[in-house]
Design a protein around this motif. Structure first.
Motif, PDB file in Angstrom:
ATOM      1  N   LEU A 105       0.815  -1.143   0.073  1.00  0.00           N
ATOM      2  CA  LEU A 105       0.097   0.101  -0.128  1.00  0.00           C
ATOM      3  C   LEU A 105       1.011   1.319  -0.003  1.00  0.00           C
ATOM      4  CD1 LEU A 105      -2.954   0.448  -0.045  1.00  0.00           C
ATOM      5  CD2 LEU A 105      -2.953   0.856   2.287  1.00  0.00           C
ATOM      6  N   ALA A 106       2.177   1.125   0.790  1.00  0.00           N
ATOM      7  CA  ALA A 106       2.823   2.348   0.718  1.00  0.00           C
ATOM      8  C   ALA A 106       3.669   2.735  -0.469  1.00  0.00           C
ATOM      9  CB  ALA A 106       4.129   2.056   1.777  1.00  0.00           C
ATOM     10  N   LEU A 107       3.402   1.891  -1.387  1.00  0.00           N
ATOM     11  CA  LEU A 107       4.095   2.154  -2.907  1.00  0.00           C
ATOM     12  C   LEU A 107       2.919   3.196  -3.702  1.00  0.00           C
ATOM     13  CD1 LEU A 107       4.980  -1.362  -4.634  1.00  0.00           C
ATOM     14  CD2 LEU A 107       6.405   0.538  -3.656  1.00  0.00           C
ATOM     15  N   PHE A 108       1.874   3.323  -3.085  1.00  0.00           N
ATOM     16  CA  PHE A 108       0.935   4.295  -3.737  1.00  0.00           C
ATOM     17  C   PHE A 108       0.442   5.455  -2.675  1.00  0.00           C
ATOM     18  CE2 PHE A 108       0.336   0.079  -5.341  1.00  0.00           C
ATOM     19  CZ  PHE A 108       0.391   0.401  -6.658  1.00  0.00           C
ATOM     20  N   PRO A 109       1.274   6.123  -2.734  1.00  0.00           N
ATOM     21  CA  PRO A 109       1.258   7.364  -1.750  1.00  0.00           C
ATOM     22  C   PRO A 109       0.145   8.556  -1.938  1.00  0.00           C
ATOM     23  CG  PRO A 109       3.242   7.759  -2.845  1.00  0.00           C
ATOM     24  CD  PRO A 109       2.861   6.332  -3.360  1.00  0.00           C
ATOM     25  N   ARG A 110      -0.299   8.473  -3.461  1.00  0.00           N
ATOM     26  CA  ARG A 110      -1.322   9.365  -3.950  1.00  0.00           C
ATOM     27  C   ARG A 110      -2.582   8.633  -4.196  1.00  0.00           C
ATOM     28  NH1 ARG A 110       1.079  13.035  -8.131  1.00  0.00           N
ATOM     29  NH2 ARG A 110      -1.001  14.384  -7.726  1.00  0.00           N
ATOM     30  N   ALA A 111      -2.839   7.360  -3.684  1.00  0.00           N
ATOM     31  CA  ALA A 111      -4.182   6.769  -4.074  1.00  0.00           C
ATOM     32  C   ALA A 111      -5.281   7.060  -3.404  1.00  0.00           C
ATOM     33  CB  ALA A 111      -3.383   5.181  -4.307  1.00  0.00           C
ATOM     34  N   GLN A 112      -6.508   6.966  -3.867  1.00  0.00           N
ATOM     35  CA  GLN A 112      -7.484   6.787  -3.021  1.00  0.00           C
ATOM     36  C   GLN A 112      -7.919   5.742  -2.692  1.00  0.00           C
ATOM     37  OE1 GLN A 112      -9.052   9.947  -1.994  1.00  0.00           O
ATOM     38  NE2 GLN A 112     -10.225   8.762  -0.666  1.00  0.00           N
ATOM     39  N   VAL A 113      -7.946   5.303  -1.677  1.00  0.00           N
ATOM     40  CA  VAL A 113      -8.021   3.882  -0.979  1.00  0.00           C
ATOM     41  C   VAL A 113      -9.600   3.544  -0.738  1.00  0.00           C
ATOM     42  CG1 VAL A 113      -7.318   2.122   0.579  1.00  0.00           C
ATOM     43  CG2 VAL A 113      -5.554   3.814  -0.091  1.00  0.00           C
ATOM     44  N   HIS A 114     -10.202   2.645  -1.388  1.00  0.00           N
ATOM     45  CA  HIS A 114     -11.317   2.238  -1.108  1.00  0.00           C
ATOM     46  C   HIS A 114     -11.653   0.708  -0.291  1.00  0.00           C
ATOM     47  CE1 HIS A 114     -11.792   4.894  -4.592  1.00  0.00           C
ATOM     48  NE2 HIS A 114     -13.143   5.294  -3.992  1.00  0.00           N
ATOM     49  N   ILE A 115     -11.995   0.995   0.843  1.00  0.00           N
ATOM     50  CA  ILE A 115     -12.131  -0.400   1.820  1.00  0.00           C
ATOM     51  C   ILE A 115     -13.317  -0.302   2.592  1.00  0.00           C
ATOM     52  CG2 ILE A 115     -10.802   1.022   3.641  1.00  0.00           C
ATOM     53  CD1 ILE A 115      -9.673  -1.440   4.335  1.00  0.00           C
ATOM     54  N   SER A 116     -13.954  -1.417   2.744  1.00  0.00           N
ATOM     55  CA  SER A 116     -15.323  -1.595   3.522  1.00  0.00           C
ATOM     56  C   SER A 116     -15.280  -0.889   4.816  1.00  0.00           C
ATOM     57  CB  SER A 116     -15.301  -3.050   3.723  1.00  0.00           C
ATOM     58  OG  SER A 116     -16.253  -3.078   4.697  1.00  0.00           O
ATOM     59  N   GLY A 117     -16.084  -0.175   5.098  1.00  0.00           N
ATOM     60  CA  GLY A 117     -16.107   0.443   6.523  1.00  0.00           C
ATOM     61  C   GLY A 117     -16.162  -0.579   7.651  1.00  0.00           C
ATOM     62  N   VAL A 118     -16.644  -1.631   7.668  1.00  0.00           N
ATOM     63  CA  VAL A 118     -16.592  -2.795   8.507  1.00  0.00           C
ATOM     64  C   VAL A 118     -15.148  -3.252   8.635  1.00  0.00           C
ATOM     65  CG1 VAL A 118     -17.399  -4.922   9.055  1.00  0.00           C
ATOM     66  CG2 VAL A 118     -19.152  -3.260   8.055  1.00  0.00           C
ATOM     67  N   GLU A 119     -14.823  -3.544   7.563  1.00  0.00           N
ATOM     68  CA  GLU A 119     -13.125  -4.000   7.481  1.00  0.00           C
ATOM     69  C   GLU A 119     -12.238  -2.978   8.087  1.00  0.00           C
ATOM     70  OE1 GLU A 119     -10.448  -7.133   5.979  1.00  0.00           O
ATOM     71  OE2 GLU A 119     -12.519  -7.164   6.421  1.00  0.00           O
ATOM     72  N   LEU A 120     -12.390  -1.766   7.765  1.00  0.00           N
ATOM     73  CA  LEU A 120     -11.404  -0.672   8.338  1.00  0.00           C
ATOM     74  C   LEU A 120     -11.694  -0.457  10.115  1.00  0.00           C
ATOM     75  CD1 LEU A 120      -9.661   1.823   7.471  1.00  0.00           C
ATOM     76  CD2 LEU A 120     -11.686   3.087   7.413  1.00  0.00           C
ATOM     77  N   ASP A 121     -12.899  -0.585  10.262  1.00  0.00           N
ATOM     78  CA  ASP A 121     -13.040  -0.300  11.889  1.00  0.00           C
ATOM     79  C   ASP A 121     -12.490  -1.695  12.566  1.00  0.00           C
ATOM     80  OD1 ASP A 121     -14.525   2.056  11.437  1.00  0.00           O
ATOM     81  OD2 ASP A 121     -16.648   1.001  11.489  1.00  0.00           O
ATOM     82  N   PHE A 122     -12.853  -2.767  11.976  1.00  0.00           N
ATOM     83  CA  PHE A 122     -11.832  -4.084  12.784  1.00  0.00           C
ATOM     84  C   PHE A 122     -10.493  -3.801  12.782  1.00  0.00           C
ATOM     85  CE2 PHE A 122      -9.833  -7.881  12.558  1.00  0.00           C
ATOM     86  CZ  PHE A 122     -10.042  -8.805  13.553  1.00  0.00           C
ATOM     87  N   TRP A 123      -9.744  -3.461  11.665  1.00  0.00           N
ATOM     88  CA  TRP A 123      -8.287  -3.382  11.788  1.00  0.00           C
ATOM     89  C   TRP A 123      -7.826  -2.189  12.707  1.00  0.00           C
ATOM     90  CZ3 TRP A 123      -5.774  -7.627  10.967  1.00  0.00           C
ATOM     91  CH2 TRP A 123      -6.520  -8.392  10.227  1.00  0.00           C
TER      92      TRP A 123
END
Length: 282
Positions: A105-123
């Motif tokens: 993920l760090a290879l993409f310092p300007r990327a807009q990252v789309h991730i499940s809100g449920v997944e994000l909250d868990f991690w």
């Protein structure tokens, strides 16, 4: 020009060898002998002349070393071969936050990252932080996700959200709390990038749950849902997350630096435009 049809590129970047008993949950209860099984690792690219959407970023060199995974092709080389500038603004879908899906993920310092809100909250929860030191992921990988969040580059998504015309997200839990799959329109029919909702094709064909599971009933429900999508004709092509047979099901890439380790589904509209132009000049 139809901007809602795409070419899907599947790239095999890594591999490992294991046994069925470590891959499938409670495998001894099936009464079948244990046997070797391969596992391949992929990243996916969805593109046409209007946009490019990246799906997952593979495992990192550190993730590979700690888990004895083998690179078939270094991740930066994969994106370079596809003409993708990792330092530029990119649209990136993270199907879930395991080490082999967010490891670069760090290879993409300007990327807009789309991730499940449920997944994000868990991690980002205390439980998720404890899991960072297990098989699941690495602290630096979650740190890169936190950095993107702090910089305003994370979009919380979920069931039915559209990344762009012709690219829809499905939330199919089970493997992780917010596992995403990506449904893509192509001129060869609708593609489902199942990611780890389906590691191997035989998972959903024979109801064999994967060994690493957050919610077993949700995993079984996911198998049923995917079967239904295929039976109703809502999905024409199923792309598994790790099955070594995946590339054999689609059009192989035979030229260039990704020959033998990639396959495609569909052609971007620009490709049709070029073909029509060539035919008009014949």
């Amino acid at each position: 020009m139809n901007d809602a049809e795409y070419e899907v590129v599947i790239v095999r970047y890594g591999t490992r060898s294991g046994h069925r008993g470590e891959v499938y949950l409670n495998y001894p209860i099936y009464g079948e002998p244990d046997a070797p099984i391969g596992m391949d690792y992929y990243v996916w690219v969805i593109r046409n002349e209007h946009r490019t959407v990246l799906v997952d970023t593979g495992f990192s060199p550190l993730g590979a070393e700690r888990r004895q995974r083998t690179f078939v092709r270094a991740i930066p080389e994969v994106y370079a071969a596809l003409g993708i500038d990792t330092g530029a603004e990119q649209t990136l879908v993270v199907t879930h936050a395991h080490y082999d899906h967010i490891g670069n993920l760090a290879l993409f310092p300007r990327a807009q990252v789309h991730i499940s809100g449920v997944e994000l909250d868990f991690w980002l929860s205390p439980m998720g932080e404890r899991k960072q030191f297990s098989h699941s992921t690495e602290p630096d990988e979650i740190a890169a996700l936190r950095t993107a969040l702090d910089e305003g580059r994370v979009t919380r998504v979920g069931e039915g959200d559209l990344i762009a015309p012709g690219i829809e997200l499905l939330e199919i839990g089970g493997h992780t709390p917010g596992q995403l799959a990506v449904k893509v329109a192509t001129d060869e029919g609708t593609v489902l990038l199942a990611s780890d909702a389906i590691h191997y094709y035989e998972e959903y064909e024979a109801d064999l749950p994967f060994a690493f599971v957050a919610d077993l009933p949700a995993m079984y429900a996911g198998f049923d849902r995917i079967r239904g999508l295929i039976e109703r004709g809502d999905v024409d092509h199923l792309v598994s997350g790790h099955d070594p047979a995946t590339l054999q099901r689609f059009t192989p890439v035979t030229d260039g630096p990704l020959a033998g380790i990639a396959a495609t589904i569909g052609q971007a509209p620009q490709a049709h435009h070029d073909e029509e132009a060539e035919q008009s000049n014949d």
